[in-house]
Structures are given as structure tokens and as C-alpha cells.
Design a protein around this motif. Sequence first.
Motif, PDB file in Angstrom:
ATOM      1  N   GLU A 158      -4.063   7.415  -2.831  1.00 23.44           N
ATOM      2  CA  GLU A 158      -4.431   7.400  -1.412  1.00 23.44           C
ATOM      3  C   GLU A 158      -4.245   8.773  -0.786  1.00 23.44           C
ATOM      4  O   GLU A 158      -3.339   9.527  -1.146  1.00 23.44           O
ATOM      5  CB  GLU A 158      -3.576   6.390  -0.652  1.00 23.44           C
TER       6      GLU A 158
ATOM      7  N   GLU B 123       0.878  -1.178   0.000  1.00 20.51           N
ATOM      8  CA  GLU B 123       0.000   0.000   0.000  1.00 20.51           C
ATOM      9  C   GLU B 123       0.911   1.222   0.000  1.00 20.51           C
ATOM     10  O   GLU B 123       2.039   1.161   0.499  1.00 20.51           O
ATOM     11  CB  GLU B 123      -0.932   0.025   1.221  1.00 20.51           C
TER      12      GLU B 123
ATOM     13  N   PHE C 233      -0.394  -2.913  -9.253  1.00 19.82           N
ATOM     14  CA  PHE C 233      -1.476  -1.970  -9.546  1.00 19.82           C
ATOM     15  C   PHE C 233      -1.099  -0.602  -9.001  1.00 19.82           C
ATOM     16  O   PHE C 233      -0.026  -0.435  -8.435  1.00 19.82           O
ATOM     17  CB  PHE C 233      -2.806  -2.462  -8.942  1.00 19.82           C
TER      18      PHE C 233
ATOM     19  N   ARG D 197      -8.312  -7.031 -10.260  1.00 28.65           N
ATOM     20  CA  ARG D 197      -7.389  -7.438  -9.195  1.00 28.65           C
ATOM     21  C   ARG D 197      -6.126  -7.978  -9.846  1.00 28.65           C
ATOM     22  O   ARG D 197      -6.153  -8.996 -10.522  1.00 28.65           O
ATOM     23  CB  ARG D 197      -8.032  -8.515  -8.316  1.00 28.65           C
ATOM     24  N   THR D 198      -5.024  -7.264  -9.645  1.00 31.75           N
ATOM     25  CA  THR D 198      -3.771  -7.656 -10.277  1.00 31.75           C
ATOM     26  C   THR D 198      -2.673  -7.664  -9.216  1.00 31.75           C
ATOM     27  O   THR D 198      -2.858  -7.129  -8.120  1.00 31.75           O
ATOM     28  CB  THR D 198      -3.405  -6.654 -11.385  1.00 31.75           C
TER      29      THR D 198
ATOM     30  N   GLY E 165      -8.173   2.551  -5.951  1.00 29.44           N
ATOM     31  CA  GLY E 165      -7.284   1.931  -6.920  1.00 29.44           C
ATOM     32  C   GLY E 165      -7.348   2.745  -8.206  1.00 29.44           C
ATOM     33  O   GLY E 165      -8.443   2.962  -8.746  1.00 29.44           O
TER      34      GLY E 165
ATOM     35  N   HIS F  47     -11.290   4.498   5.470  1.00 30.05           N
ATOM     36  CA  HIS F  47     -10.992   3.818   6.732  1.00 30.05           C
ATOM     37  C   HIS F  47     -10.708   4.809   7.843  1.00 30.05           C
ATOM     38  O   HIS F  47     -10.032   5.814   7.614  1.00 30.05           O
ATOM     39  CB  HIS F  47      -9.740   2.928   6.581  1.00 30.05           C
TER      40      HIS F  47
HETATM   41  N1  GAP Z   1      -4.184   1.623   2.307  1.00 33.87           N
HETATM   42  C1  GAP Z   1      -5.386   0.894   2.424  1.00 33.87           C
HETATM   43  C2  GAP Z   1      -5.545  -0.117   1.393  1.00 33.87           C
HETATM   44  O1  GAP Z   1      -4.612  -0.441   0.674  1.00 33.87           O
HETATM   45  P1  GAP Z   1      -7.281  -1.778   0.350  1.00 33.87           P
HETATM   46  O2  GAP Z   1      -8.779  -1.830   0.565  1.00 33.87           O
HETATM   47  O3  GAP Z   1      -6.506  -3.005   0.558  1.00 33.87           O
HETATM   48  O4  GAP Z   1      -6.799  -0.619   1.337  1.00 33.87           O
HETATM   49  C3  GAP Z   1      -7.475   0.065  -1.482  1.00 33.87           C
HETATM   50  O5  GAP Z   1      -6.985  -1.198  -1.086  1.00 33.87           O
HETATM   51  C4  GAP Z   1      -7.885   0.055  -2.936  1.00 33.87           C
HETATM   52  O6  GAP Z   1      -6.799  -0.381  -3.736  1.00 33.87           O
HETATM   53  C5  GAP Z   1      -9.028  -0.907  -3.259  1.00 33.87           C
HETATM   54  O7  GAP Z   1     -10.286  -0.312  -3.015  1.00 33.87           O
HETATM   55  C6  GAP Z   1      -8.811  -1.172  -4.736  1.00 33.87           C
HETATM   56  O8  GAP Z   1      -9.371  -0.129  -5.518  1.00 33.87           O
HETATM   57  C7  GAP Z   1      -7.289  -1.106  -4.865  1.00 33.87           C
HETATM   58  N2  GAP Z   1      -6.710  -2.471  -4.868  1.00 33.87           N
HETATM   59  C8  GAP Z   1      -6.417  -3.247  -3.809  1.00 33.87           C
HETATM   60  N3  GAP Z   1      -5.887  -4.418  -4.212  1.00 33.87           N
HETATM   61  C9  GAP Z   1      -5.843  -4.386  -5.555  1.00 33.87           C
HETATM   62  C10 GAP Z   1      -5.392  -5.297  -6.571  1.00 33.87           C
HETATM   63  N4  GAP Z   1      -4.847  -6.472  -6.266  1.00 33.87           N
HETATM   64  N5  GAP Z   1      -5.514  -4.937  -7.871  1.00 33.87           N
HETATM   65  C11 GAP Z   1      -6.038  -3.731  -8.220  1.00 33.87           C
HETATM   66  N6  GAP Z   1      -6.478  -2.831  -7.299  1.00 33.87           N
HETATM   67  C12 GAP Z   1      -6.389  -3.147  -5.995  1.00 33.87           C
END
Ligand code: GAP
Length: 445
Positions: free
Chosen positions: A201, A150, A197, A193-194, A311, A271
Motif C-alpha cells: 500500500e 489493512e 494475506f 481471497r484468504t 494485494g 481510493h
Molecule cells: N487499505 C485499503 C484496502 O485495504 P481493499 O480493497 O479492501 O482496500 C486492497 O484491499 C487490496 O488488498 C485488494 O485489491 C486485494 O488485492 C487485497 N485483498 C483484500 N482482501 C484480500 C483477501 N482476503 N485475500 C487476498 N487479498 C486481499
Amino acid sequence: MSSAASMETLVSLCKRRGFIYQSSEIYGGLASAWDYGPMGVELKNRVQNFWWREMTQLHDDIVGLDASILMHPRVWEASGHVENFTDPLVDCKKCKQRFRADQIPAENMISHKCPECGGELTDPRQFNLMFKTHIGPVESEGSVVYLRPETAQGIYVNFKNVVQTARMRIPFGIAQVGKAFRNEITTKNFIFRTCEFEQMEMQFFIHPSDDQKYFEQWKQERFDFYKRMGIRESRLRFHQHGPDELAHYAKIAFDIQYEFPFGWKELEGIHNRTDYDLRRHMEYSKKDLTYLDDLREGERYIPYVIETSAGLTRTVLTVLADAYDEDEVEGEKRVVMRLHPELAPITVGVFPLVKKDGLAEMAREIERDLRHEYATFYDQGGAIGRRYRRQDEIGTPFGVTVDYQSKEDRTVTLRYRDSMEQVRVPIAQLSETIRRAVREYRRPT
Ligand code: GAP
């Protein structure tokens, strides 16, 4: 009325029109990675700029940051990711497929049977999602670093720097856009979901007693942001995290969900991270990250954080899925991407009706003038209807056509993508007319 796109339709359009390609395609592709083509990179940059302007330029109390992907490994111990950032996984002993235990039917977990081949499943074990690598030439325990999962931690470890050097006073926020990496097992659904990405934030630092007020404020602001971007409200909703969904750092969390072709899924998380991260970084770094609040009679405290975490690449998918539409023109199907003009990779297409009699030269001159302000595209090939259709399919909101009348009275036809309405505009007023249309854009209902 608008038509929903199936994932197959979207993936195929993205490939065909240069938005998104499978990574390493000539080697058979890498399932969880995607490349952004000429149209895709423009769209992604515009989505990012839209967010950046909204969060920094339009908010006096938010500043930007660009922290590095590689950070001191203690950061991820302090943040709780080494211990808690895990998924429960099961393996099939027969077909060797791996599944997330919380994403296969409960009966398969009870019977220990693989949902694909019926083979025997292993007991679940926790699998950390962080990518590990080594810094320097020696692969030892002491050289381990992680690719950040993150972007948020880069903001927390710079909290003191920003307070001291940008002279920010609570309440204030720090915004950042950048790559994040997670060793995800479920990487289907295109770019949803990759493993690699991008996130957009923002961490908003506040007095602990204000947490509910700012949580509600940011929840609403972020929801409204997607509407401003032209996303249909009927496809947006909130989802509150239950106790079993909450991340290890969160006290309260709401997702903004979008109705993707494969169902309602998270687009962004808001959050309340309390003082969890700053407190942990104080413990692990032994540095004082408290804040002395001269507006509160010199009270010293560890700020609470309200986080908005979107994301970028997932927002690109949302924008594409939401924009897709089909209608009928003269008995033929028209595919049209109803992208907000500020997001469209090309803003204005410029076309001479025919190549001869000086029309091409005149059209080129108009295109060269407009390109200082807009992303333009010049096209003189094929029937004019076909040229319009090619631009509709990539979401170009405006088309300018130069015809014989243009030579006489220096006017052109301005065509609007959504309504297909065509109006006659003096060349001298073209820029201003387009500027106004961008500002006043509303997607047809
Ligand atoms: N800092 C908090 C955090 O990272 P998260 O809910 O795990 O929270 C936030 O991720 C956003 O990041 C998600 O709502 C999504 O849009 C994006 N995201 C998380 N994992 C992802 C993935 N594997 N591929 C693409 N986007 C992703």
C-alpha cells in the motif's frame, strides 16, 4: 496465441513445482491458508521488490515504512473498522453453512432458502471481519487487540513522525508492504481471497484542492505498473465503485481488475480517502495531525490522501495466471510460464550436455560465476530436452548449455525460453548478454 490456465491446472502446477502448498496439509489442510514453497517464496519476494523499487527508489517523493501488525485498539475505532468493517451474513439452519448475503442469488434471500440444500436461512446479521485477540496473560476487555485488516493505518498514525524525521513536504507518499488479516467467509479460488494475506500500500498526502489531479495520476501509474510487470493489457481494466460498493472511508474508488480464470475481479484499489483517516485520528488521539504548508503561504490543513492498495499475494496469483501458456514442441505439449525475467524464481539454468569429459565441471564453474548476479540452477540429470522443459514449466527465461564445442572455443549455447531460439555466446559475454535480454524483455504476442 496463448492458452489460458484453468484454476485446477494452476493449483496443480503450483503444488507440483513447489510454488504454493495448502497450509497444514498433513492435517487435512486449512481451507483459507496457503504456504509458499521454494519457487513461490522467490516469486513473491520478486513481485514485492518490483513494487518496492517502483514506488520508493523510482519516486523521490515516496518513503518506506514497516509498522507493526498489532496496534493500539483505539486505532480501529478511529478508523471506523470496529463499526463499519462488516459483511452481512446468513446461516442455513439445516446444513449449517454460512453465506455472505450479498453473494447468494436474490431469490434465495427473498424465499429465505439455502442455495445449497434448500433449508431455511436466518435473517442477515452484520459480522465484523477483524480478527480479535488478547495481549498479555489475561483475556479481558481491556486486553483486546486486533490483527490489522489493512496496512494503511500504520501509515496514518506515523504521518507526523515521517513529516518531522524524514523532512517530507506535501505532496509526498509513504509506502509499506506487510501482512493483513480478515476473517473472510468466501475463501475459495486458491490465494485470491484468504484470511491471511499481504498488501502493498502507498498513501499519498496532498493538499485537498489537488485530489482529482493526483487521483488521475495514480490511477494511470498503477495501471501502467502491471504492464511493466509483463501482465497482458487485454486482461486489465478499470472498474469504478458505485455508491453501494464504496468503503466507509472513500469518496471515489477505482479498482484495477484482472481477468482471472474465474472472471474479472479486483487486483488493486485506488481510493480518494479525503482527510477521513487523519481527521478521525486527530479526534480520537487528541493529537494535532495538521500540516503547515510553507509553500502555500503558511496555510495549515489536514492533508487529503490518495491511496493505492494492491494485494501482494493476489498479484502473485495474477502473475501466475497470466504467465501460464502451452505450445507444441516436436508433437509434444510444452507447458511454459512466460514470467517476466525479473520475476522468475530462477533466471538462468545451466546444463552440461553430458556429465563426462569435463563438461560437468565446466558447467558448474559457469554457474558459480553467474550466481553472483543471477538466480541460477544447475541440472545435469536426464536428456537435455527434458531439462529445458522442467525449467520452462517454472518460467526460467534463459538456459545455458555446455557442449564439446565449449571446450574448444569457450562458447556456450544460450536458449531463450519464449522463442526456444538458441544462440552461440562466448562465456565471457554471457552475463552482459543476459543482462541486456532482461532489460529488453517483451512477452511474445
Ligand atoms: N487499505 C485499503 C484496502 O485495504 P481493499 O480493497 O479492501 O482496500 C486492497 O484491499 C487490496 O488488498 C485488494 O485489491 C486485494 O488485492 C487485497 N485483498 C483484500 N482482501 C484480500 C483477501 N482476503 N485475500 C487476498 N487479498 C486481499
